[in-house]
Design an enzyme around this catalytic site. Structure first.
Site, PDB file in Angstrom:
ATOM      1  N   GLU A 252       0.869  -1.164  -0.012  1.00  0.00           N
ATOM      2  CA  GLU A 252      -0.045  -0.080   0.029  1.00  0.00           C
ATOM      3  C   GLU A 252       0.831   1.359  -0.093  1.00  0.00           C
ATOM      4  O   GLU A 252       0.908   2.082   1.005  1.00  0.00           O
ATOM      5  CB  GLU A 252      -0.992   0.160   1.171  1.00  0.00           C
ATOM      6  N   GLU A 355      -4.865  -9.115  -0.322  1.00  0.00           N
ATOM      7  CA  GLU A 355      -5.228  -8.817   1.051  1.00  0.00           C
ATOM      8  C   GLU A 355      -6.707  -8.522   0.952  1.00  0.00           C
ATOM      9  O   GLU A 355      -7.287  -7.747   0.224  1.00  0.00           O
ATOM     10  CB  GLU A 355      -4.516  -7.649   1.624  1.00  0.00           C
TER      11      GLU A 355
END
Ligand SMILES: *[C@@H]1O[C@H](CO)[C@@H](O)[C@H](O)[C@H]1NC(C)=O
Ligand SMILES: *[C@@H]1O[C@H](CO)[C@@H](O)[C@H](O)[C@H]1NC(C)=O
Ligand SMILES: *[C@@H]1O[C@H](CO)[C@@H](O)[C@H](O)[C@H]1NC(C)=O
Ligand SMILES: *[C@@H]1O[C@H](CO)[C@@H](O)[C@H](O)[C@H]1NC(C)=O
Length: 508
Positions: A252, A355
């Site tokens: 991220e 995820e």
């Protein structure tokens, strides 16, 4: 002469004892059930190919079914009957090939796993990766720490400014928590387990803010060091008997651009990311003995594709040549249509979801909800949407957590498909079965096939398996039970799809 005969009998006897063991259900008030596993009992599932002319259906529902198995006859298609809902299967029209399904081994997972008694540790391992488990074949592992650790750390934190990474070694968490579990999971699997490594944050001395979290960038003088840091990890895991299949280009990276994160992060602008991949990470990996390691870009929410990834590619076209695929996370998927994936069509890259978890929303007091069927629905809904949009796999977040949803050093607690309730018990959440309905029945190498759905009340995806079986996953999020007809060429199957249920049909 006698001994082999006895051995034969034993083999036959042990085979027939590997029957499906149903869920030991515990009802949760206002929710669905959880399945309780202890040293004495844990549900398990084996699958066999249906006999010619018949099919198998496995059903899980809000009312408490968990992989309940039935079989029935395949009939000739009869067009004089009509059904509210029909699924027309076309195995002649195929799409992407499936890479796999799995979950993550974080420090928190290792801590919870080790809390269990030895026999239950094995039951846990079997439940996910064993023969009677749910067919997982992929693992994501943090390279160093992440929020699901008990403290913030990276490798080679000292000495600072150590360009050569002269003091790089794995952490106690690798040796005590992650590697032992990963080795057990690999050992019980009958297929190769693909391991995907991801860095949340490098040591702070490589970062502009000199902190593990917050808004940061990689210091320009450490661009090459950060690439080498990945290579060192590949070497160390390989030396410890755990080869790594792929890496992502940092978890991220947009978190560390926005002033959002409270946990381990590293911010990258599209320009910085493109330059780092093109000039450092790409050449470093491809010129090493780990040159076949898959390099997956983004590893962030799917909205990053249209505005961030396209910029990376525009600014640094060479970076794109090093990427085998793209990794996406599911947070905010409800706000961003899956049509953004079509921007990647015809680039030769695969996309995989790396995820997902429930209970992550800020200000959500319900981090772990035992027995939540809604969370199983969120999982299966996203998996079907993702796979129908061309994704090759779906990797869940923590394989297990404690009843609070941790440990997590910044208290970013979330839910998990297995909750370890004590040293002598763990429970399988409805989310576990949402995963199972896909991961158990859709092995690596399966190809998605075309489905046309008449009637708008159900969601479905279908595959043709390497052994030619057709598998259909049907999800009903409505409160009414449906009769659904599946049409496969000149044959048909009519199945009852319960209200609020997930169903997997195997057709030989
Ligand atoms: C169950 O639902 C009822 C009615 O909404 C509520 O009053 C009760 O507190 C709930 N119980 C639990 C354990 O959540
Ligand atoms: C289809 O069903 C109708 C009505 O029951 C029956 O008359 C017909 O023979 C059936 N056709 C086939 C091909 O089975
Ligand atoms: C090397 O790293 C270890 C921790 O892994 C640390 O204790 C030690 O001080 C470091 N060595 C140097 C020279 O900084
Ligand atoms: C891109 O690929 C996906 C998956 O195969 C497909 O569903 C979609 O229609 C494609 N989009 C375009 C624009 O070709």
């Amino acid at each position: 002469m006698r001994i082999p005969f006895i051995v034969l009998i034993l083999v036959v006897a042990s085979r027939s004892s590997v029957a499906d063991k149903p869920c030991q259900a515990r009802e949760i008030q206002n929710q669905s059930v959880v399945c309780v596993c202890t040293e004495d009992y844990c549900d398990s599932i084996t699958t066999t190919r249906p006999q010619q002319g018949s099919y198998h259906i496995y059903r899980s529902s809000q009312t408490g079914l968990r992989l309940e198995k039935r079989h029935g006859r395949i009939r000739s298609y009869n067009s004089s009957y009509e059904y509210d809902t029909e699924i027309i299967l076309n195995p002649r029209k195929t799409y992407q090939t499936i890479e796999g399904f799995g979950g993550a081994v974080t420090d928190a997972v290792g801590i919870n796993w080790l809390k269990l008694t030895k026999p239950l540790q094995e039951t846990f391992v079997e439940s996910y990766f064993g023969d009677c488990g749910i067919g997982y074949n992929m693992i994501r592992v943090p390279i160093g720490g992440c929020d699901f650790s008990t403290h913030a750390y990276a490798y080679n934190e000292l000495p600072a400014n150590d360009v050569k990474l002269s003091n790089f070694s794995l952490a106690a968490e690798d040796f005590n928590l992650k590697l032992p579990l990963i080795k057990r999971l690999r050992a019980v699997s009958t297929v190769p387990v693909l391991l995907l490594g991801t860095i949340w944050s490098p040591p702070v001395w490589m970062k502009t803010n000199n902190k593990i979290t917050g808004v940061s960038r990689l210091k320009p003088e450490y661009f090459q060091t950060y690439a080498d840091y990945h290579l060192k990890f590949l070497e160390k895991y390989s030396e410890n008997g755990v080869p790594v299949w792929g890496i992502t280009t940092t978890n991220e990276p947009f978190n560390g651009v926005l002033p959002l994160p409270t946990f381990n992060s590293l911010g990258f602008t599209p320009d910085g990311m493109g330059r780092w991949i093109a000039e450092n990470l790409g050449p470093t990996i491809r010129n090493s003995k780990f040159k076949d390691t898959k390099i997956l870009g983004i590893d962030d929410q799917r909205y990053m594709i249209p505005f961030w990834y396209t910029l990376v590619v525009d600014l640094w076209p060479e970076a794109d040549t090093y990427l085998d695929g793209l990794a996406v996370h599911w947070y905010l998927n409800k706000e961003v249509p899956p049509s953004v994936y079509t921007l990647v069509n015809n680039t030769g890259k695969f996309i995989i979801s790396t995820e997902a978890c429930s209970g992550f929303e800020l200000n959500n007091p319900d981090r772990v909800i035992l027995g939540s069927w809604k969370r199983a629905e969120d999982y299966i809904g996203d998996i079907i949407e993702s796979i129908n949009s061309g994704l090759v796999g779906w990797i869940d977040w923590n394989l297990c957590l404690d009843p609070q949803g941790g440990p997590n050093w910044v208290e970013n607690f979330v839910d998990s498909p297995i909750i370890v309730t004590s040293s002598t018990e763990f429970v399988k959440q409805p989310m576990f079965y949402a995963m199972a309905h896909v991961s158990k029945f859709v092995p690596r190498g399966s190809q998605r096939i075309d489905v046309r759905i008449k009637g708008d009340s159900i969601e479905a995806m279908a595959f043709v398996l390497p052994d030619d079986m057709v598998v259909v996953v049907i999800f009903n999020r409505q409160d009414e039970t449906r009769k659904v007809r599946l049409q496969l060429f000149s044959k048909e199957i009519v199945v009852t799809v319960h209200a609020r249920s997930i169903n997997t049909v195997q057709i030989p």
